[in-house]
Design a protein around this motif. Sequence first.
Motif, PDB file in Angstrom:
ATOM      1  N   SER A  39       0.718  -1.238  -0.066  1.00 24.50           N
ATOM      2  CA  SER A  39      -0.061  -0.062  -0.061  1.00 24.50           C
ATOM      3  C   SER A  39       0.873   1.164  -0.172  1.00 24.50           C
ATOM      4  CB  SER A  39      -0.943  -0.010   1.454  1.00 24.50           C
ATOM      5  OG  SER A  39      -0.035   0.126   2.319  1.00 24.50           O
ATOM      6  N   THR A  41       0.439   4.947   1.888  1.00 28.45           N
ATOM      7  CA  THR A  41      -0.243   5.842   2.836  1.00 28.45           C
ATOM      8  C   THR A  41       0.281   7.263   2.701  1.00 28.45           C
ATOM      9  OG1 THR A  41      -0.665   3.858   4.405  1.00 28.45           O
ATOM     10  CG2 THR A  41      -0.959   6.279   5.275  1.00 28.45           C
ATOM     11  N   GLU A  50      -4.772  11.085   6.558  1.00 31.51           N
ATOM     12  CA  GLU A  50      -4.152   9.916   5.936  1.00 31.51           C
ATOM     13  C   GLU A  50      -5.007   9.084   5.021  1.00 31.51           C
ATOM     14  OE1 GLU A  50      -2.014   7.325   8.722  1.00 31.51           O
ATOM     15  OE2 GLU A  50      -0.389   8.648   8.861  1.00 31.51           O
ATOM     16  N   THR A  52      -4.975   5.806   2.497  1.00 28.72           N
ATOM     17  CA  THR A  52      -4.486   4.392   2.067  1.00 28.72           C
ATOM     18  C   THR A  52      -4.882   3.791   0.815  1.00 28.72           C
ATOM     19  OG1 THR A  52      -3.745   3.937   4.421  1.00 28.72           O
ATOM     20  CG2 THR A  52      -3.701   2.277   2.753  1.00 28.72           C
ATOM     21  N   ASN A 158       4.212  10.679   2.953  1.00 24.61           N
ATOM     22  CA  ASN A 158       3.940   9.159   2.511  1.00 24.61           C
ATOM     23  C   ASN A 158       4.619   8.115   2.566  1.00 24.61           C
ATOM     24  OD1 ASN A 158       6.014   9.155   0.077  1.00 24.61           O
ATOM     25  ND2 ASN A 158       4.851  10.633  -0.858  1.00 24.61           N
TER      26      ASN A 158
END
Length: 164
Positions: A39, A41, A50, A52, A158
């Motif tokens: 992933s 985020t 945030e 994701t 990130n």
Amino acid sequence: MKFSIATFAAILLVPFFQSTNAIQEDDFQLLLGNKWYGSLTYLDYQSQEEVTLASTVSAEGFDKNPRKGLLTFEYPDEPSANYQEDIHVNGSGTKLNGQLVVNRRQLSDGTIRIYTEDEGKDNDKRAIFYYTYEFSETEFSIIKEVQYTDGSPRFIRNKYSFTR
């Protein structure tokens, strides 16, 4: 011949991690092979929340030229965000895509950890960027931290986290 305790300790610790300020020729070989799943985020610029996203990444080219390769990032739920990033390491191994390599470590389990720094703009503000690249045979992550030059606290913009 006498050894001090510090010398003895240093000799014992060398096998546990190796630290330098240069990327080694074969570091990125660990990224080759099967696709990585995980992933992204990130901290949204507008909402400051945030977000994701599921993501994959694959690496190619490092087997032909250890200082040059290509990472292909894909987002199954947002294919319009898919992109490719060229990876370039300068001849001395002290720059990664123009970012200054501050430290490179190889941990006892074979994990490579590379710290880099760069300058630029984030959200239209001058900033220093701190990157951490970490990879092994089964895990791969990239963290981008930002610190505005106005003295604001450093924060994570990130983070990519992958396994295979």
